[in-house]
Design a protein around this motif. Structure first.
Motif, mmCIF file in Angstrom:
data_model
loop_
_atom_site.group_PDB
_atom_site.id
_atom_site.type_symbol
_atom_site.label_atom_id
_atom_site.label_comp_id
_atom_site.label_asym_id
_atom_site.label_seq_id
_atom_site.Cartn_x
_atom_site.Cartn_y
_atom_site.Cartn_z
ATOM 1 N N ASP A 193 12.566 42.261 37.498
ATOM 2 C CA ASP A 193 13.510 42.179 38.605
ATOM 3 C C ASP A 193 14.854 42.756 38.237
ATOM 4 O OD1 ASP A 193 11.738 40.268 40.124
ATOM 5 O OD2 ASP A 193 12.004 39.300 38.176
ATOM 6 N N ILE A 194 15.503 43.314 39.247
ATOM 7 C CA ILE A 194 16.900 43.713 39.057
ATOM 8 C C ILE A 194 17.725 42.695 39.824
ATOM 9 C CG2 ILE A 194 18.618 45.509 39.502
ATOM 10 C CD1 ILE A 194 16.269 47.545 39.204
ATOM 11 N N THR A 195 18.454 41.881 39.083
ATOM 12 C CA THR A 195 19.261 40.806 39.669
ATOM 13 C C THR A 195 20.583 40.738 38.883
ATOM 14 O OG1 THR A 195 18.598 39.035 38.167
ATOM 15 C CG2 THR A 195 17.117 39.462 40.017
ATOM 16 N N PRO A 196 21.528 39.913 39.313
ATOM 17 C CA PRO A 196 22.776 39.788 38.535
ATOM 18 C C PRO A 196 22.545 39.198 37.136
ATOM 19 C CG PRO A 196 23.077 38.975 40.776
ATOM 20 C CD PRO A 196 21.610 39.189 40.607
ATOM 21 N N ASP A 197 21.328 38.671 36.883
ATOM 22 C CA ASP A 197 20.992 38.189 35.535
ATOM 23 C C ASP A 197 20.744 39.341 34.575
ATOM 24 O OD1 ASP A 197 21.106 35.467 35.920
ATOM 25 O OD2 ASP A 197 18.947 35.187 36.205
ATOM 26 N N SER A 198 20.315 40.479 35.102
ATOM 27 C CA SER A 198 19.835 41.564 34.236
ATOM 28 C C SER A 198 20.492 42.907 34.558
ATOM 29 C CB SER A 198 18.325 41.704 34.369
ATOM 30 O OG SER A 198 17.994 41.998 35.715
ATOM 31 N N ALA A 199 21.598 42.839 35.273
ATOM 32 C CA ALA A 199 22.315 44.068 35.631
ATOM 33 C C ALA A 199 23.807 43.761 35.658
ATOM 34 C CB ALA A 199 21.863 44.554 37.004
ATOM 35 N N ARG A 200 24.615 44.807 35.606
ATOM 36 C CA ARG A 200 26.062 44.603 35.808
ATOM 37 C C ARG A 200 26.447 45.206 37.153
ATOM 38 N NH1 ARG A 200 26.280 45.306 30.036
ATOM 39 N NH2 ARG A 200 26.974 43.321 29.168
ATOM 40 N N PHE A 201 27.030 44.362 37.980
ATOM 41 C CA PHE A 201 27.484 44.777 39.300
ATOM 42 C C PHE A 201 28.993 44.537 39.358
ATOM 43 C CE2 PHE A 201 23.185 42.805 40.586
ATOM 44 C CZ PHE A 201 22.510 44.007 40.525
ATOM 45 N N TRP A 202 29.753 45.598 39.585
ATOM 46 C CA TRP A 202 31.211 45.447 39.703
ATOM 47 C C TRP A 202 31.628 45.759 41.131
ATOM 48 C CZ3 TRP A 202 33.309 48.621 34.850
ATOM 49 C CH2 TRP A 202 32.869 47.973 33.684
ATOM 50 N N ASP A 203 32.510 44.914 41.676
ATOM 51 C CA ASP A 203 33.073 45.221 42.989
ATOM 52 C C ASP A 203 33.803 46.561 42.848
ATOM 53 O OD1 ASP A 203 34.278 43.601 45.710
ATOM 54 O OD2 ASP A 203 35.385 45.331 44.954
ATOM 55 N N THR A 204 33.411 47.525 43.692
ATOM 56 C CA THR A 204 33.925 48.888 43.515
ATOM 57 C C THR A 204 35.444 48.939 43.705
ATOM 58 O OG1 THR A 204 31.811 49.690 44.334
ATOM 59 C CG2 THR A 204 33.595 51.293 44.267
ATOM 60 N N GLU A 205 35.953 48.133 44.642
ATOM 61 C CA GLU A 205 37.380 48.203 44.944
ATOM 62 C C GLU A 205 38.234 47.457 43.925
ATOM 63 O OE1 GLU A 205 39.261 47.049 48.956
ATOM 64 O OE2 GLU A 205 37.827 48.687 49.319
ATOM 65 N N THR A 206 37.793 46.236 43.577
ATOM 66 C CA THR A 206 38.645 45.378 42.735
ATOM 67 C C THR A 206 38.204 45.334 41.271
ATOM 68 O OG1 THR A 206 37.257 43.442 43.113
ATOM 69 C CG2 THR A 206 39.014 43.843 44.725
ATOM 70 N N GLY A 207 36.983 45.771 40.985
ATOM 71 C CA GLY A 207 36.464 45.690 39.613
ATOM 72 C C GLY A 207 35.957 44.301 39.244
ATOM 73 N N THR A 208 36.012 43.358 40.190
ATOM 74 C CA THR A 208 35.540 41.996 39.929
ATOM 75 C C THR A 208 34.079 42.013 39.504
ATOM 76 O OG1 THR A 208 37.044 41.166 41.608
ATOM 77 C CG2 THR A 208 35.251 39.690 40.980
ATOM 78 N N ARG A 209 33.780 41.262 38.446
ATOM 79 C CA ARG A 209 32.396 41.186 37.954
ATOM 80 C C ARG A 209 31.583 40.279 38.857
ATOM 81 N NH1 ARG A 209 35.429 44.714 35.165
ATOM 82 N NH2 ARG A 209 34.771 44.999 33.015
ATOM 83 N N LEU A 210 30.423 40.787 39.314
ATOM 84 C CA LEU A 210 29.564 40.020 40.224
ATOM 85 C C LEU A 210 28.205 39.775 39.569
ATOM 86 C CD1 LEU A 210 30.425 42.024 43.483
ATOM 87 C CD2 LEU A 210 31.306 39.764 42.829
#
Ligand code: C5P
Length: 239
Positions: A193-210
Motif C-alpha cells: 500500500d501507498i499510505t502516509p505510513d510508507s510515503a512522504r506527503f508534503w503540503d505543496t503550499e506550506t510544506g507541512t508534513r502530512l
C-alpha cells in the motif's frame, strides 16, 4: 467471502486467509511504530484513513493499467487482495530529497534531484532493511534481471500516475516505498500500500508534513495529517 485464520500479524496491517485460497483480507490497524518498533502508539482511525487512501490509489493505478494485488474494498478498514508470494525487497522512489537519503549523503531536505531516484532495500528488520543494488538483488535470487527491469518500469509508472494525482490534491509526493509479489503464474504485481505510513506527503503550499514523519519527529496531529490526505484525495475527481 469468509474470513479465516491470520497469516501475517504486522503492526499496521494484519492479513487473513479467506475461504477462497487465492484471496486474502488485508486489515488496517490504528497501531503505529517507528525506529524498528522502539517507538509505538495508537492513532485513532489511522486504519480507516490508510485503507481508504490505499483503495483510492489502487483503483486509480488499476485504471492506469498497473498490475496490483488489490481486488476491492470490503469495509472502512479492510480490502480484499490476491494472495501473492511477496519478494523481500523494498523499492523506494524519491522525487524530493528527504529522510535517510538526506542523512546518508549529507543533502538538504527538499532538494529536487536532477532525476527521479530509485532505491532497492533488502527487507530484513534485524538488518535494518539495508540498501542493495541490482547486482545484489540478482545474486541473492530476489529477482532476475528481466524482473528488475519490469519492477523499475512499473514503479516509474506508479510514480508518473500518482505525482499529478497528489499535485491536484495540493500535496507533493516526496517519496514512497512499494513492494512486489508474484502471482501463482509468476507474474509480478504491486503488493503493497501507498499510505502516509510508507510515503512522504508534503503540503505543496506550506510544506507541512502530512505523513508518518509527524510521528517519527514528535510533531503531533498525526491523525489529523492522515485525515487531511484522505479528505484531499477524496476531492480529486474520479478517485
Ligand atoms: O527512511 P527513508 O527516507 O529511506 O524512507 C523513504 C520512504 O520509504 C519514506 O516514505 C518511508 O516512509 C518509506 N519506507 C517504508 N518502509 C521502510 C523504509 C522506508 O515505508 N522500511
Amino acid at each position: 467471502m469468509e474470513k479465516r485464520d491470520i497469516i501475517h500479524d504486522g503492526v499496521s496491517i494484519k492479513i487473513f486467509g479467506t475461504d477462497e485460497p487465492d484471496k486474502v483480507l488485508v486489515h488496517f490497524t490504528d497501531d503505529i511504530t517507528a525506529y524498528y518498533k522502539i517507538k509505538k502508539a495508537v492513532i485513532k482511525d489511522k486504519g480507516l484513513y490508510c485503507n481508504n487512501i490505499s483503495c483510492m490509489i489502487f483503483r486509480h493505478l488499476i485504471r492506469g493499467g498497473v498490475p496490483v494485488h488489490f481486488i476491492q474494498q470490503v469495509s472502512e478498514t479492510e480490502q480484499l487482495c490476491r494472495k501473492v508470494d511477496v519478494i523481500p525487497m523494498e523499492v523506494i522512489v524519491r522525487n524530493v530529497i528527504a529522510g535517510s537519503m538526506a542523512q546518508r549523503l549529507g543533502l538538504q531536505e527538499g532538494l529536487v534531484p536532477k532525476a527521479t531516484i530509485f532505491d532497492l532495500c533488502y527487507k530484513s528488520e534485524e538488518l535494518g532493511d539495508p540498501i542493495i543494488n541490482d547486482y545484489h538483488a540478482i545474486a541473492l535470487g530476489l529477482a532476475s534481471r528481466e524482473e528488475l527491469d519490469e519492477i523499475y518500469a512499473v514503479t516509474k509508472k506508479v510514480n508518473d500516475i500518482l505525482v499529478p494525482v497528489f499535485k491536484s490534491a495540493g500535496i507533493t509526493l516526496v517519496d514512497f516505498k512499494i513492494e512486489f509479489g508474484r502471482l501463482p503464474d509468476g507474474s509480478l504485481v504491486v503488493a503493497d500500500d501507498i499510505t502516509p505510513d510508507s510515503a512522504r506527503f508534503w503540503d505543496t503550499e506550506t510544506g507541512t508534513r502530512l505523513d508518518k514523519d509527524r510521528f517519527r519527529h514528535d510533531n503531533g496531529k498525526v491523525g489529523l495529517a492522515y485525515k487531511t490526505v484522505y479528505e484531499r484525495l477524496k476531492q480529486v475527481t474520479d478517485l
